[in-house]
Structures are given as C-alpha cells and as structure tokens.
Design an enzyme around this catalytic site. Structure first.
Site, PDB file in Angstrom:
ATOM      1  N   LYS A 146       2.121  -2.996   6.061  1.00 39.96           N
ATOM      2  CA  LYS A 146       2.396  -2.908   4.629  1.00 39.96           C
ATOM      3  C   LYS A 146       3.851  -2.552   4.348  1.00 39.96           C
ATOM      4  CE  LYS A 146      -1.680  -4.081   3.221  1.00 39.96           C
ATOM      5  NZ  LYS A 146      -1.877  -5.366   2.498  1.00 39.96           N
TER       6      LYS A 146
ATOM      7  N   SER B  10       0.858  -1.192   0.000  1.00 36.81           N
ATOM      8  CA  SER B  10       0.000   0.000   0.000  1.00 36.81           C
ATOM      9  C   SER B  10       0.885   1.228   0.000  1.00 36.81           C
ATOM     10  CB  SER B  10      -0.890  -0.005   1.249  1.00 36.81           C
ATOM     11  OG  SER B  10      -1.452   1.271   1.494  1.00 36.81           O
TER      12      SER B  10
ATOM     13  N   TYR C 291      -1.827  -0.721  10.220  1.00 38.48           N
ATOM     14  CA  TYR C 291      -1.950  -1.097   8.811  1.00 38.48           C
ATOM     15  C   TYR C 291      -0.710  -0.655   8.031  1.00 38.48           C
ATOM     16  CZ  TYR C 291      -3.863  -1.225   4.053  1.00 38.48           C
ATOM     17  OH  TYR C 291      -4.064  -1.477   2.711  1.00 38.48           O
TER      18      TYR C 291
END
Length: 250
Positions: free
Chosen positions: A161, A144, A157
């Site tokens: 990533k 991401s 998150y």
C-alpha cells in the site's frame, strides 16, 4: 446520509468489485449516473451485482495479477460502453501473517495483487484515455493507513500500500499534461469480508477500543471523497492522498 455527484456520461472500471468496497463503489457510481464495469475473479458475484444495478453495469472476469486479463477487461469495457474515463484500482488481498512465518509465495501474491495489479490497472487505463483523447480522466488507487503506520502482521500488505501511494504520485506527474488526475485514498479499518473474523475476536475488539472514537468505520465513510475524485469537480486535484480513517491514526 445520502451523498451525490453528477457522473453522467462517465464510464468507470472498478477492480475488486465482487464484494466489499469495490461492490459499494460500483453502486454509488452507478447511482450518480456513471456506467460501471465491474471487474474481479468471482464471476457469479459480479453477475449478480451487475444484474442488481441494471443496464448501466457490465461484469468482466479479470485477475489483476495478469496483464493479459487487464487488457481484455478494458477491451470488454469499451465494447460494452465505449472508452473508460474513470478507474478505481481497488482489488486487494490482506496478506496477513507474521513476517517470520509468512511464506515467499504469500509475499509474492500480496505484492502481485495489491501493488503490481494496481499499477497495471492504472497504466492500461491511462493508455486507453490518451489513445481516445480523454482529457478529464480520473484514476483512484486504493491504499491504506497501513502505508504510513507500523503494522505488525501486515508487513507485505503495508509495503504494497505504501508502494501504491508513491506509484500514484509518480503517475500523476507523468500524466498531468494529458488531463488525467491520479489520486489515492487511504482508508482506515472498515469491517469487510477480509477482516470480519478478526474484529469478532477479543484481540480485534481491543484494537477497536484503542481508536479515538472506539468504533470501526462504515463503508459509507468513503462515498463522498470517492464521488468527488471521480467527478469533474476534482479537475485540480492530482497526486494527492486522502486519509479516510475516522481519526484512527490520531
């Protein structure tokens, strides 16, 4: 715009395939000639997608946070279509929450699915490819743009990533002589089930207005790079990250 690649003869295992990007990856790989093994936790959605795709698809219930599930998933894939030579480690959760309020359990869950699950999926895929003498293996791990951009409210998150990107580069180096190419794609913000509610809010709309093109990406923006990285044409591409964000990080 229709984008195609010849993936005839390839067998791909895709995690997180019951919805969103994973579902689309299953469709575009199948349309390009690959047999696709669709892995996720939601059995009903997987079976509906596999039925829609047809005889070149198989649905496998698996939780990537559990190595036993991943191993069983590859066993089922081999039973259905033979050795897997293409892997897309796509399963993920958003792990949203401000760092001062998010719980330990939520952090652990995000890291277990997004980072540990991606690593275990790639590792088992490579183990099988090496054991079966596959010398044109392809592994794509979905990262991401949050891996590189400060992301308040998405700390766990973003960390997961960033870990995916570095893990992929390191695994690419380990498996280079085995003929296994490992790459990551780092998509920008795309409207999916995970973020649909957010982008319907006023704050979500303000976020979109700050993007250079003032729009969200369409899922089709990933089709060309994904098909390329799964194909024989990507023989000389490994350890690379592809930022696919419609200029959102400019």
């Amino acid at each position: 715009m229709s984008i195609s690649a010849d993936l005839s003869g390839r067998t791909a295992l895709i995690t997180g395939a019951s919805s969103g990007l994973g579902s689309r990856f299953g469709r575009i790989l199948s349309d390009s000639g690959a047999r696709v093994v669709l892995g996720a936790r939601r059995k009903d959605r997987l079976e509906a997608l596999a039925s829609d795709i047809g005889e070149k698809a198989a649905a496998i219930t698996m939780d990537v946070a559990r190595e036993a599930d991943i191993i069983a998933g590859y066993d089922a894939a081999e039973a259905a279509f033979g050795p897997v030579d293409t892997v897309i480690a796509n399963a993920g959760v958003d792990g949203a929450g401000m760092m001062h309020t998010i719980t330990e359990e939520e952090i652990e869950h995000t890291l277990a699915i997004n980072l540990k699950g991606a690593i275990l999926t790639a590792r088992e895929g490579a183990r099988r490819m090496i054991a079966h003498g596959v010398t044109n293996g392809r592994i794509i791990m979905v990262a991401s743009i949050t891996a590189f951009e400060p992301s308040p409210g998405l700390v766990a998150y973003a960390a997961s990533k960033a870990g995916v990107v570095q893990a992929a580069r390191s695994m690419a180096r380990e498996w280079a002589r085995a003929g296994i190419c490992v790459n990551t794609i780092s998509p920008g913000y795309i409207r999916t089930e995970i973020n649909d509610e957010w982008f319907a809010t006023d704050l979500g709309q303000k976020q979109v207005s700050r993007f250079p093109k003032r729009r969200l990406m369409g899922q089709e923006g990933l089709d060309g790079p994904v098909l390329f990285l799964c194909s024989d044409a990507a023989e000389f591409v490994t350890g690379a990250d592809f930022v696919l964000d419609d200029g959102q990080t400019l």
